[in-house]
Design an enzyme around this catalytic site. Structure first.
Site, mmCIF file in Angstrom:
data_model
loop_
_atom_site.group_PDB
_atom_site.id
_atom_site.type_symbol
_atom_site.label_atom_id
_atom_site.label_comp_id
_atom_site.label_asym_id
_atom_site.label_seq_id
_atom_site.Cartn_x
_atom_site.Cartn_y
_atom_site.Cartn_z
ATOM 1 N N MET A 206 0.966 -1.268 0.016
ATOM 2 C CA MET A 206 0.397 0.332 0.228
ATOM 3 C C MET A 206 1.046 0.899 0.102
ATOM 4 O O MET A 206 0.318 2.405 -0.156
ATOM 5 C CB MET A 206 -0.398 0.032 1.253
ATOM 6 C CG MET A 206 -1.912 -1.560 1.201
ATOM 7 S SD MET A 206 -3.472 -0.966 2.043
ATOM 8 C CE MET A 206 -3.048 -0.775 3.805
ATOM 9 N N HIS B 35 9.386 0.759 3.220
ATOM 10 C CA HIS B 35 10.451 0.977 4.441
ATOM 11 C C HIS B 35 11.248 -0.056 3.490
ATOM 12 O O HIS B 35 10.629 -1.126 2.683
ATOM 13 C CB HIS B 35 9.492 0.620 5.389
ATOM 14 C CG HIS B 35 8.171 -0.180 5.897
ATOM 15 N ND1 HIS B 35 8.816 -1.098 6.185
ATOM 16 C CD2 HIS B 35 7.310 0.127 5.850
ATOM 17 C CE1 HIS B 35 7.754 -2.164 6.293
ATOM 18 N NE2 HIS B 35 6.589 -1.595 6.511
ATOM 19 N N HIS C 259 9.520 -3.733 3.134
ATOM 20 C CA HIS C 259 8.721 -3.630 1.834
ATOM 21 C C HIS C 259 9.948 -4.057 1.382
ATOM 22 O O HIS C 259 9.567 -5.272 0.077
ATOM 23 C CB HIS C 259 8.287 -2.725 1.423
ATOM 24 C CG HIS C 259 7.139 -2.240 2.404
ATOM 25 N ND1 HIS C 259 7.121 -0.711 2.774
ATOM 26 C CD2 HIS C 259 6.212 -2.796 1.917
ATOM 27 C CE1 HIS C 259 6.019 -1.097 3.451
ATOM 28 N NE2 HIS C 259 5.145 -1.948 2.622
ATOM 29 N N GLY D 198 4.491 -9.952 4.060
ATOM 30 C CA GLY D 198 4.959 -10.410 5.619
ATOM 31 C C GLY D 198 4.235 -11.198 6.719
ATOM 32 O O GLY D 198 3.567 -11.316 6.327
ATOM 33 N N LYS E 297 4.862 -10.227 8.976
ATOM 34 C CA LYS E 297 4.122 -9.798 10.588
ATOM 35 C C LYS E 297 2.363 -9.340 10.216
ATOM 36 O O LYS E 297 2.277 -8.725 11.078
ATOM 37 C CB LYS E 297 4.685 -7.960 9.441
ATOM 38 C CG LYS E 297 3.881 -7.301 10.297
ATOM 39 C CD LYS E 297 4.764 -5.739 10.480
ATOM 40 C CE LYS E 297 4.476 -3.818 10.983
ATOM 41 N NZ LYS E 297 2.990 -4.144 10.421
ATOM 42 N N SER F 296 4.540 1.233 7.902
ATOM 43 C CA SER F 296 4.188 2.673 7.181
ATOM 44 C C SER F 296 3.501 3.563 8.267
ATOM 45 O O SER F 296 3.886 4.489 8.006
ATOM 46 C CB SER F 296 3.494 2.306 6.408
ATOM 47 O OG SER F 296 4.009 1.370 5.012
#
Ligand code: AMP
Length: 280
Positions: A30, A34, A37, A148, A150, A187
């Site tokens: 999106m 950083h 990504h 990810g 995450k 982000s």
């Protein structure tokens, strides 16, 4: 680096790759990119001849209008980062290119993977994720797609969507990139003050604390301790949960599960942060 905004403009790029027998790796984002990504992109570059990154703030996965409106947009910086990282192509469509005039989620059976945690606290979120991922997979037709860990619940849902629709795409879960103090890159960190970035490290600290102590406490007692630790901090805990690493079932007893993750969502300076890691 080629930049596409329309689906029809992708076809020459795709035909060219097919003619060469070159594989395509895909990273969905999106934007507000950083190092996290970029770690997905690096993995894609290392495993494929070409790599495409999408930048698309997907409206259907936001359950709070305010969250969507405040989502950081940094397109020029993003394109520079991607070019420098060796990305082959970027797909950044306007919303109508993906949704036409009906900005709605499809009904996709997520077989319970969307129960609890993000699914519970962000109603409709995973329907939106599943809808957009299915559309991007159909449009981009990559051989591999990188997501990810995450967003661990999301990785399982994306794998399920690929399987459900028989899409010949290998979905790869990539480890979370963190700062040296343990905070997961996100982000959303762009909206935190320096103090907030420091305070947010409690999320990682508590995950590590849980990993060190789970053998001595049952899941409920461990969660109660973690809630107390958050009460003494400046972060507002939304949930802490232990879930089975494969099916995302909530863990009531350690002995019933082979592999378990701890998942946390908390607000820091009004910004919602999530993280998770394997407990065992
Ligand atoms: P987003 O732009 O937040 O939708 O994220 C795009 C992709 O990057 C998703 O697959 C995320 O899970 C992944 N991602 C976000 N943060 C990190 C991180 N710190 N480490 C690794 N991957 C990440």
């Amino acid at each position: 680096m080629q930049v596409f905004q329309r689906v029809k403009d992708l076809s020459d790029f795709q035909q060219d790759l097919a003619a060469k027998g070159a594989s395509l790796g895909f990273v969905a984002t999106m934007g507000a990119l950083h190092e996290g990504h970029l770690s997905l992109l690096k993995r894609s570059i290392s495993e494929n001849e070409a790599s495409i990154v999408s930048i698309f703030v997907n409206p259907t996965q936001f359950n709070r209008a305010e969250d969507l409106q405040n989502y950081p947009i940094r397109t020029n910086e993003d394109l520079q980062l991607l070019e420098a990282a060796g990305c082959t192509a970027v797909f950044m469509p306007p919303v109508e290119e993906i949704y036409g005039d009906s900005v709605k989620s499809e009904q996709i059976d997520l077989v319970g993977l969307d129960q609890g945690m993000e699914g519970e606290f962000r109603p409709g979120h995973f329907e939106g994720v599943a809808t957009v991922v299915k559309r991007f997979f159909e449009i981009i037709k990559p051989q591999r797609a990188y997501f990810g860990n995450k967003d661990y619940q999301q990785v399982l849902i994306v794998k399920h969507v690929a399987k459900l629709f028989n899409l010949p795409i290998e979905v790869v879960g990539v480890p979370t990139s963190r700062y040296s103090n343990g905070l997961a890159m996100s982000s959303r960190n762009f909206r935190l003050s320096e103090k907030g970035m420091e305070e947010a490290t409690i999320i990682h600290q508590q995950m590590m604390w849980a990993r060190a102590n789970y053998k001595d406490l049952n899941p409920e007692a461990l969660k109660a301790q973690i809630r107390l630790h958050f009460k003494a901090s400046n972060l507002e805990l939304e949930y802490v949960e232990f879930a089975d690493s494969e099916g995302m079932h909530i863990v009531k007893e350690w002995s019933n599960h082979k592999s378990v993750r701890i998942l946390i969502a908390a607000f820091c300076e009004g910004v919602r942060l999530i993280d998770n890691t394997s407990l065992y």
